[in-house]
Design a protein around this motif. Structure first.
Motif, PDB file in Angstrom:
ATOM      1  N   ILE A  82     -21.242 -41.673 -24.580  1.00 57.86           N
ATOM      2  CA  ILE A  82     -21.709 -40.832 -25.588  1.00 57.86           C
ATOM      3  C   ILE A  82     -23.290 -40.166 -25.169  1.00 57.86           C
ATOM      4  N   ASP A  83     -23.926 -41.565 -24.715  1.00 56.84           N
ATOM      5  CA  ASP A  83     -25.264 -40.796 -24.608  1.00 56.84           C
ATOM      6  C   ASP A  83     -25.404 -40.264 -23.176  1.00 56.84           C
ATOM      7  N   GLU A  84     -24.253 -40.684 -22.505  1.00 50.69           N
ATOM      8  CA  GLU A  84     -24.603 -40.302 -21.029  1.00 50.69           C
ATOM      9  C   GLU A  84     -23.669 -38.966 -20.777  1.00 50.69           C
ATOM     10  N   LEU A  85     -22.624 -38.909 -21.010  1.00 48.63           N
ATOM     11  CA  LEU A  85     -21.855 -37.705 -20.936  1.00 48.63           C
ATOM     12  C   LEU A  85     -20.468 -37.598 -21.748  1.00 48.63           C
ATOM     13  N   VAL A  86     -20.371 -36.882 -22.777  1.00 47.94           N
ATOM     14  CA  VAL A  86     -19.565 -37.094 -23.858  1.00 47.94           C
ATOM     15  C   VAL A  86     -18.262 -36.228 -23.342  1.00 47.94           C
ATOM     16  N   THR A  87     -18.384 -35.174 -22.597  1.00 49.61           N
ATOM     17  CA  THR A  87     -17.221 -34.377 -22.429  1.00 49.61           C
ATOM     18  C   THR A  87     -17.596 -33.721 -21.239  1.00 49.61           C
ATOM     19  N   ILE A  88     -16.448 -33.337 -20.366  1.00 48.04           N
ATOM     20  CA  ILE A  88     -16.515 -32.404 -19.169  1.00 48.04           C
ATOM     21  C   ILE A  88     -15.285 -32.136 -18.834  1.00 48.04           C
ATOM     22  N   ALA A  89     -15.089 -30.931 -18.093  1.00 48.41           N
ATOM     23  CA  ALA A  89     -13.819 -30.202 -17.702  1.00 48.41           C
ATOM     24  C   ALA A  89     -13.009 -31.050 -16.719  1.00 48.41           C
ATOM     25  N   PRO A  90     -11.681 -31.404 -16.832  1.00 51.65           N
ATOM     26  CA  PRO A  90     -10.887 -32.177 -15.798  1.00 51.65           C
ATOM     27  C   PRO A  90     -10.920 -31.874 -14.619  1.00 51.65           C
ATOM     28  N   ALA A  91     -11.334 -30.683 -14.064  1.00 51.55           N
ATOM     29  CA  ALA A  91     -11.349 -30.101 -12.637  1.00 51.55           C
ATOM     30  C   ALA A  91     -12.592 -30.818 -11.915  1.00 51.55           C
ATOM     31  N   THR A  92     -13.582 -31.253 -12.625  1.00 52.83           N
ATOM     32  CA  THR A  92     -14.595 -32.024 -12.154  1.00 52.83           C
ATOM     33  C   THR A  92     -14.357 -33.539 -11.968  1.00 52.83           C
ATOM     34  N   ALA A  93     -15.239 -34.264 -11.223  1.00 52.58           N
ATOM     35  CA  ALA A  93     -15.103 -35.802 -11.049  1.00 52.58           C
ATOM     36  C   ALA A  93     -16.150 -36.299 -11.784  1.00 52.58           C
ATOM     37  N   ASN A  94     -15.836 -37.411 -12.608  1.00 56.73           N
ATOM     38  CA  ASN A  94     -16.808 -38.080 -13.185  1.00 56.73           C
ATOM     39  C   ASN A  94     -16.430 -39.609 -13.138  1.00 56.73           C
ATOM     40  N   LEU A  95     -17.392 -40.367 -12.990  1.00 57.04           N
ATOM     41  CA  LEU A  95     -17.478 -41.861 -12.653  1.00 57.04           C
ATOM     42  C   LEU A  95     -16.566 -42.564 -13.502  1.00 57.04           C
ATOM     43  N   THR A  96     -16.402 -42.178 -14.927  1.00 61.10           N
ATOM     44  CA  THR A  96     -15.845 -43.141 -15.863  1.00 61.10           C
ATOM     45  C   THR A  96     -14.331 -42.906 -15.783  1.00 61.10           C
ATOM     46  N   ARG A  97     -13.769 -41.700 -15.483  1.00 62.13           N
ATOM     47  CA  ARG A  97     -12.409 -41.394 -15.207  1.00 62.13           C
ATOM     48  C   ARG A  97     -12.017 -41.976 -13.907  1.00 62.13           C
ATOM     49  N   GLY A  98     -12.702 -41.970 -12.804  1.00 61.75           N
ATOM     50  CA  GLY A  98     -12.378 -42.550 -11.931  1.00 61.75           C
ATOM     51  C   GLY A  98     -12.190 -44.050 -11.812  1.00 61.75           C
ATOM     52  N   GLU A  99     -13.193 -44.743 -12.583  1.00 62.04           N
ATOM     53  CA  GLU A  99     -13.207 -46.213 -12.882  1.00 62.04           C
ATOM     54  C   GLU A  99     -11.930 -46.475 -13.596  1.00 62.04           C
ATOM     55  N   ILE A 104      -6.393 -49.077 -13.488  1.00 60.42           N
ATOM     56  CA  ILE A 104      -5.052 -48.918 -13.739  1.00 60.42           C
ATOM     57  C   ILE A 104      -3.980 -48.864 -12.564  1.00 60.42           C
ATOM     58  N   ILE A 105      -4.512 -48.496 -11.411  1.00 59.89           N
ATOM     59  CA  ILE A 105      -3.926 -48.642 -10.293  1.00 59.89           C
ATOM     60  C   ILE A 105      -3.822 -50.032  -9.787  1.00 59.89           C
ATOM     61  N   GLU A 106      -4.700 -50.766 -10.046  1.00 56.19           N
ATOM     62  CA  GLU A 106      -4.878 -52.081  -9.562  1.00 56.19           C
ATOM     63  C   GLU A 106      -3.958 -53.138 -10.610  1.00 56.19           C
ATOM     64  N   LEU A 107      -3.708 -52.392 -11.637  1.00 57.77           N
ATOM     65  CA  LEU A 107      -2.542 -53.320 -12.537  1.00 57.77           C
ATOM     66  C   LEU A 107      -1.174 -52.927 -12.243  1.00 57.77           C
ATOM     67  N   ALA A 108      -0.910 -51.670 -11.491  1.00 52.84           N
ATOM     68  CA  ALA A 108       0.287 -51.241 -11.344  1.00 52.84           C
ATOM     69  C   ALA A 108       1.094 -51.924  -9.970  1.00 52.84           C
ATOM     70  N   PRO A 109       2.255 -51.958  -9.853  1.00 53.28           N
ATOM     71  CA  PRO A 109       2.952 -52.539  -8.700  1.00 53.28           C
ATOM     72  C   PRO A 109       2.379 -51.831  -7.263  1.00 53.28           C
ATOM     73  N   ALA A 110       2.411 -52.436  -6.194  1.00 50.76           N
ATOM     74  CA  ALA A 110       2.161 -51.879  -5.141  1.00 50.76           C
ATOM     75  C   ALA A 110       3.115 -50.584  -4.740  1.00 50.76           C
ATOM     76  N   GLY A 111       2.537 -49.371  -4.286  1.00 51.24           N
ATOM     77  CA  GLY A 111       3.276 -48.322  -3.930  1.00 51.24           C
ATOM     78  C   GLY A 111       2.646 -47.145  -4.755  1.00 51.24           C
ATOM     79  N   PHE A 112       1.971 -47.447  -5.778  1.00 49.62           N
ATOM     80  CA  PHE A 112       1.342 -46.520  -6.814  1.00 49.62           C
ATOM     81  C   PHE A 112      -0.178 -46.107  -6.333  1.00 49.62           C
ATOM     82  N   SER A 113      -0.535 -45.110  -6.521  1.00 50.60           N
ATOM     83  CA  SER A 113      -1.820 -44.567  -5.837  1.00 50.60           C
ATOM     84  C   SER A 113      -2.605 -43.472  -6.776  1.00 50.60           C
ATOM     85  N   LYS A 114      -1.987 -42.976  -7.560  1.00 51.36           N
ATOM     86  CA  LYS A 114      -2.732 -41.941  -8.528  1.00 51.36           C
ATOM     87  C   LYS A 114      -2.417 -41.777  -9.955  1.00 51.36           C
ATOM     88  N   VAL A 115      -3.333 -41.594 -10.793  1.00 51.63           N
ATOM     89  CA  VAL A 115      -3.064 -41.568 -12.475  1.00 51.63           C
ATOM     90  C   VAL A 115      -3.360 -40.297 -12.933  1.00 51.63           C
TER      91      VAL A 115
END
Length: 445
Positions: A82-99, A104-115
């Motif tokens: 909340i203090d850093e960035l509470v909302t932003i449009a999905p067309a942008t890149a933001n650190l928390t979404r990437g993390e 999630i991809i690290e937990l998925a089976p091999a062969g998955f690449s995007k969320v």
């Protein structure tokens, strides 16, 4: 928190209930006679109201509070976001979404690449269907009669239960019977027969609908709302083989069963298969902020490198929801929450439910995995006659009065506490079940 209309007066349950009844329209309900339970706060696996009543949660609300309530790590992450960035449009890149996506991809089976992130499980299924149709150029979607996939256009049409009937506006949906040995549609007498006949039935549906017209099979890894129907050995592998044979995308709905609920990160891991698309929500951040998504296998993800994806959401990857995902998954790993769900399920909860079933003829069957269990209640073990709606409502009320929040669907009690629950708390809940079910033994005929 004080209600504005009360100044310094103490809040009562009736204040909150009346406010709700004056202004709130409830889902899946006739509005006139609602009397909702009032909750003031929660911590761990317990909740309370404004007047000193408390409950042990054996429902995880809607089977989403996998990490329990008010986990300090998740709350801290949300406050920092909340203090850093509470909302932003999905067309942008933001650190928390990437993390969040990376974890999630690290937990998925091999062969998955995007969320692809969504707001909840319904629009996760909606967009998985969209991806399958765009990728294959086909239209039809096969799904089970015993299923629930959400309340958006295609998701509710894909749903098998009665709620789809007033909502069948989406095209191209075909249903089939999934295995359920206790009430077999295939006159099966054991799991092997149920599996073989259910797969033969699905093959015939595919053949009759035209394999070249079918984009996807959408299937809950373990149907949840429909009864926690654990598939028999070999069934999921058979569905995977049929999808491969006919070039059909296999979408596994892990919205309810995923992220620790069954004692593994994904329920399908225990069946030894890998789908093409995985939908998720609920447990990914324990429901602290609405979030869901689609985990996309590499061939489908790469297809959209140079093909337009016709879908999007204003709040796709909302930073606050993503912060809750990151903190939830990190906490689950470090605190071994998935391992706890497996241990408690296998060694405390399931044995305790089986002991109850041996004692109470009202329990026709116990089934499930991990902390994803169900008791099916019947008035006659031979005829398997379901306990009626009015009686189930009375049982649910009695459980609540005794201090246990339960998840009751039709003639079933779904036993789905947070994945963080302790053995002592399970024993307390089992004792309440024992006491309450003893009072309803007269239903057995």
């Amino acid at each position: 928190m004080k209600l504005a209309l009360q100044d310094d007066m103490a809040i009562t349950n009736n204040d909150v209930r009346q406010l709700d009844r004056n202004y709130v329209f409830h889902s899946w309900s006739m509005q006139g006679n609602l009397n909702p339970l009032v909750i003031a706060g929660a911590q761990g696996c317990e909740l309370w109201d404004y007047e000193g009543n408390s409950w042990l949660d054996f429902s995880s609300q809607l089977v989403n509070v996998n990490l329990g309530y008010q986990h300090p790590r998740v709350l801290a992450a949300m406050k920092a976001q909340i203090d850093e960035l509470v909302t932003i449009a999905p067309a942008t890149a933001n650190l928390t979404r990437g993390e969040a996506a990376r974890r999630i991809i690290e937990l998925a089976p091999a062969g998955f690449s995007k969320v692809f992130f969504t707001n909840a499980g319904a629009d996760a299924n909606e967009n998985a269907i969209r991806m399958a149709r765009l990728y294959t150029g086909r239209d039809k979607v096969l799904s089970a009669y015993r299923s629930y996939h959400g309340n958006t256009g295609s998701a509710i049409a894909a749903t098998g239960d009665w709620r789809r009937v007033p909502n069948e506006f989406s095209r191209g949906h075909v249903h089939f019977f999934n295995p359920y040995l206790y009430r077999s549609e295939f006159s099966a007498s054991n799991e092997q027969e149920e599996c073989a006949r259910a797969l033969a039935h699905l093959r015939r549906i595919i053949e009759c609908e035209g394999p070249g017209a079918i984009a996807a099979i959408l299937l809950e890894s373990i149907p949840g709302t429909a009864g926690i129907l654990v598939p028999p050995a070999g069934y999921m592998q058979g569905v995977r083989a049929l999808a491969d044979e006919f070039g059909i995308i296999l979408i596994l709905d892990e919205v309810m069963a995923g992220f620790g609920r069954t004692g593994s990160w994904f329920a399908f891991e225990q069946d030894g298969i890998v789908p093409d698309l995985i939908t998720f929500a609920k447990g990914v951040n324990a429901g602290y902020v609405p979030a869901g998504g689609v985990i996309i296998s590499e061939p489908i993800a790469h297809y959209f490198d140079d093909h337009f994806f016709a879908g999007g959401l204003t709040y796709s990857g909302h930073p606050l929801a993503m912060a809750a995902i990151v903190a939830t998954l990190d906490a689950m790993k470090e605190e071994k929450v998935v391992e706890n769900a497996a241990y408690i399920g296998d060694n405390v909860l399931r044995p305790g439910l089986e002991t109850l079933a041996a004692k109470h003829p009202l329990i026709g069957e116990v089934r499930g995995r991990g902390v994803f269990q169900a008791m099916e209640l019947v008035t006659n073990s031979q005829t398997k006659t379901p306990v009626g709606a009015a009686e189930m409502a009375s049982i649910k009320f009695a459980l609540t009065e005794a201090g246990l929040l339960s998840f009751v669907v039709e003639n079933r009690i779904h036993v789905v506490p947070p994945c963080t629950i302790s053995a002592e708390q399970v024993e307390k809940g089992l004792a309440i079940f024992d006491s309450v079910l003893s009072r309803f033994g007269g239903l057995v005929r």
